[in-house]
Design a protein around this motif. Structure first.
Motif, PDB file in Angstrom:
ATOM      1  N   ALA A 103     186.041  13.376  12.404  1.00  0.00           N
ATOM      2  CA  ALA A 103     185.802  12.514  11.244  1.00  0.00           C
ATOM      3  C   ALA A 103     186.958  11.549  11.015  1.00  0.00           C
ATOM      4  N   ASP A 104     188.180  11.952  11.403  1.00  0.00           N
ATOM      5  CA  ASP A 104     189.374  11.154  11.106  1.00  0.00           C
ATOM      6  C   ASP A 104     189.976  10.415  12.292  1.00  0.00           C
ATOM      7  N   ALA A 105     189.629  10.814  13.522  1.00  0.00           N
ATOM      8  CA  ALA A 105     190.321  10.225  14.679  1.00  0.00           C
ATOM      9  C   ALA A 105     189.535  10.434  15.966  1.00  0.00           C
ATOM     10  N   PHE A 106     189.983   9.703  16.990  1.00  0.00           N
ATOM     11  CA  PHE A 106     189.571   9.954  18.371  1.00  0.00           C
ATOM     12  C   PHE A 106     190.752  10.646  19.037  1.00  0.00           C
ATOM     13  N   MET A 107     190.474  11.617  19.888  1.00  0.00           N
ATOM     14  CA  MET A 107     191.546  12.310  20.605  1.00  0.00           C
ATOM     15  C   MET A 107     191.301  12.196  22.107  1.00  0.00           C
ATOM     16  N   VAL A 108     192.324  11.743  22.801  1.00  0.00           N
ATOM     17  CA  VAL A 108     192.258  11.591  24.250  1.00  0.00           C
ATOM     18  C   VAL A 108     193.182  12.636  24.857  1.00  0.00           C
ATOM     19  N   GLU A 109     192.656  13.442  25.764  1.00  0.00           N
ATOM     20  CA  GLU A 109     193.470  14.436  26.476  1.00  0.00           C
ATOM     21  C   GLU A 109     193.334  14.165  27.968  1.00  0.00           C
ATOM     22  N   MET A 110     194.477  14.094  28.634  1.00  0.00           N
ATOM     23  CA  MET A 110     194.509  13.794  30.062  1.00  0.00           C
ATOM     24  C   MET A 110     195.311  14.883  30.783  1.00  0.00           C
ATOM     25  N   ALA A 111     194.706  15.467  31.814  1.00  0.00           N
ATOM     26  CA  ALA A 111     195.381  16.514  32.584  1.00  0.00           C
ATOM     27  C   ALA A 111     196.255  15.869  33.659  1.00  0.00           C
ATOM     28  N   VAL A 112     197.576  15.935  33.469  1.00  0.00           N
ATOM     29  CA  VAL A 112     198.531  15.344  34.404  1.00  0.00           C
ATOM     30  C   VAL A 112     199.745  16.271  34.565  1.00  0.00           C
ATOM     31  N   PRO A 113     199.549  17.428  35.209  1.00  0.00           N
ATOM     32  CA  PRO A 113     200.662  18.368  35.347  1.00  0.00           C
ATOM     33  C   PRO A 113     201.742  17.855  36.298  1.00  0.00           C
ATOM     34  N   GLY A 114     202.942  18.379  36.108  1.00  0.00           N
ATOM     35  CA  GLY A 114     204.046  18.080  37.018  1.00  0.00           C
ATOM     36  C   GLY A 114     204.816  16.826  36.695  1.00  0.00           C
ATOM     37  N   LEU A 115     204.524  16.179  35.583  1.00  0.00           N
ATOM     38  CA  LEU A 115     205.246  14.965  35.211  1.00  0.00           C
ATOM     39  C   LEU A 115     206.148  15.244  34.018  1.00  0.00           C
ATOM     40  N   LYS A 116     206.977  14.253  33.690  1.00  0.00           N
ATOM     41  CA  LYS A 116     207.845  14.332  32.520  1.00  0.00           C
ATOM     42  C   LYS A 116     207.356  13.309  31.502  1.00  0.00           C
ATOM     43  N   LYS A 117     207.745  13.506  30.248  1.00  0.00           N
ATOM     44  CA  LYS A 117     207.362  12.553  29.208  1.00  0.00           C
ATOM     45  C   LYS A 117     207.794  11.142  29.569  1.00  0.00           C
ATOM     46  N   SER A 118     208.956  11.033  30.165  1.00  0.00           N
ATOM     47  CA  SER A 118     209.493   9.709  30.497  1.00  0.00           C
ATOM     48  C   SER A 118     208.736   9.027  31.641  1.00  0.00           C
ATOM     49  N   ASP A 119     207.869   9.742  32.345  1.00  0.00           N
ATOM     50  CA  ASP A 119     207.103   9.149  33.444  1.00  0.00           C
ATOM     51  C   ASP A 119     205.943   8.275  32.957  1.00  0.00           C
ATOM     52  N   PHE A 120     205.539   8.419  31.682  1.00  0.00           N
ATOM     53  CA  PHE A 120     204.361   7.725  31.175  1.00  0.00           C
ATOM     54  C   PHE A 120     204.705   6.385  30.562  1.00  0.00           C
ATOM     55  N   GLN A 121     203.819   5.427  30.792  1.00  0.00           N
ATOM     56  CA  GLN A 121     203.884   4.121  30.142  1.00  0.00           C
ATOM     57  C   GLN A 121     202.551   3.961  29.416  1.00  0.00           C
ATOM     58  N   ILE A 122     202.603   3.905  28.077  1.00  0.00           N
ATOM     59  CA  ILE A 122     201.390   3.768  27.274  1.00  0.00           C
ATOM     60  C   ILE A 122     201.512   2.466  26.496  1.00  0.00           C
ATOM     61  N   ASP A 123     200.533   1.572  26.709  1.00  0.00           N
ATOM     62  CA  ASP A 123     200.557   0.257  26.076  1.00  0.00           C
ATOM     63  C   ASP A 123     199.246   0.002  25.352  1.00  0.00           C
ATOM     64  N   LEU A 124     199.336  -0.795  24.295  1.00  0.00           N
ATOM     65  CA  LEU A 124     198.154  -1.251  23.574  1.00  0.00           C
ATOM     66  C   LEU A 124     198.219  -2.772  23.531  1.00  0.00           C
ATOM     67  N   ASP A 125     197.196  -3.413  24.095  1.00  0.00           N
ATOM     68  CA  ASP A 125     197.157  -4.873  24.129  1.00  0.00           C
ATOM     69  C   ASP A 125     195.731  -5.325  23.843  1.00  0.00           C
ATOM     70  N   ASN A 126     195.541  -5.971  22.693  1.00  0.00           N
ATOM     71  CA  ASN A 126     194.220  -6.505  22.350  1.00  0.00           C
ATOM     72  C   ASN A 126     193.126  -5.441  22.360  1.00  0.00           C
ATOM     73  N   GLN A 127     193.372  -4.340  21.710  1.00  0.00           N
ATOM     74  CA  GLN A 127     192.431  -3.217  21.611  1.00  0.00           C
ATOM     75  C   GLN A 127     192.147  -2.551  22.961  1.00  0.00           C
ATOM     76  N   VAL A 128     193.022  -2.724  23.942  1.00  0.00           N
ATOM     77  CA  VAL A 128     192.907  -2.040  25.230  1.00  0.00           C
ATOM     78  C   VAL A 128     194.107  -1.110  25.377  1.00  0.00           C
ATOM     79  N   LEU A 129     193.821   0.185  25.459  1.00  0.00           N
ATOM     80  CA  LEU A 129     194.863   1.193  25.633  1.00  0.00           C
ATOM     81  C   LEU A 129     195.041   1.438  27.129  1.00  0.00           C
ATOM     82  N   SER A 130     196.270   1.303  27.635  1.00  0.00           N
ATOM     83  CA  SER A 130     196.576   1.534  29.053  1.00  0.00           C
ATOM     84  C   SER A 130     197.529   2.700  29.173  1.00  0.00           C
ATOM     85  N   ILE A 131     197.189   3.633  30.056  1.00  0.00           N
ATOM     86  CA  ILE A 131     198.038   4.785  30.329  1.00  0.00           C
ATOM     87  C   ILE A 131     198.353   4.739  31.818  1.00  0.00           C
ATOM     88  N   SER A 132     199.635   4.692  32.151  1.00  0.00           N
ATOM     89  CA  SER A 132     199.995   4.615  33.571  1.00  0.00           C
ATOM     90  C   SER A 132     201.254   5.419  33.847  1.00  0.00           C
TER      91      SER A 132
END
Length: 158
Positions: free
Chosen positions: A60-89
């Protein structure tokens, strides 16, 4: 004296002396191209990592995205929002070198992926947050107040 050849109803000629244990060239090629490709061809060639699986859940309050990516560190992710497009790399590189008396062994590894999602207008993009725990990247996309579901209420008839 002539030999009569029986022609089956489908119109093809058959050779009764043929050995059916040996596939014809066309059967062999059909077998190669009709089977599934090995996973090495459908994944990242260097590491065998495929595109991570994603679960998206709406509350009711949000969308939740869960991605299974074991073996990485928090610093390995690049998450961007540009013009209503969410990019996870992510992009990781690994180099190892081992030197011995008569040899040098070098190994190089590289893996990357990028997933993009078009966000609905109902997402409050100022309040998006992400966390990474036990190999699961979780992103919470809260809804704008006007987009949140209101509780059911009874209306009295006057």
């Amino acid at each position: 004296m002539s030999n009569l050849v029986s022609v089956p109803k489908n119109g093809s000629l058959t050779n009764t002396n043929s050995n059916s244990n040996f596939p014809t060239l066309s059967n062999w090629l059909d077998d190669i191209f009709n089977r599934d490709l090995p996973s090495v061809f459908t994944s990242n060639f260097n590491t065998g990592i495929t595109l991570p699986k994603v679960n998206i859940k709406e509350t009711a309050d949000a969308f939740m995205v869960e991605m299974a990516v074991p073996g990485l560190k928090k610093s390995d992710f690049q998450i961007d929002l540009d013009n209503q497009v969410l990019s996870i790399s992510t992009e990781t590189k690994e180099e190892k070198e081992q030197k011995g008396e008569n040899y040098t062994r070098r190994e190089f590894g590289y893996s990357s992926f990028k997933r993009t999602f078009n966000l609905p207008e109902s997402v409050n993009d100022e309040s998006i947050n992400a966390s990474y725990l036990d190999g699961i990247l979780s992103i919470v996309l809260p809804k704008k107040e006007e987009a949140k579901q209101k509780p059911v209420r009874s209306i009295k008839v006057l």
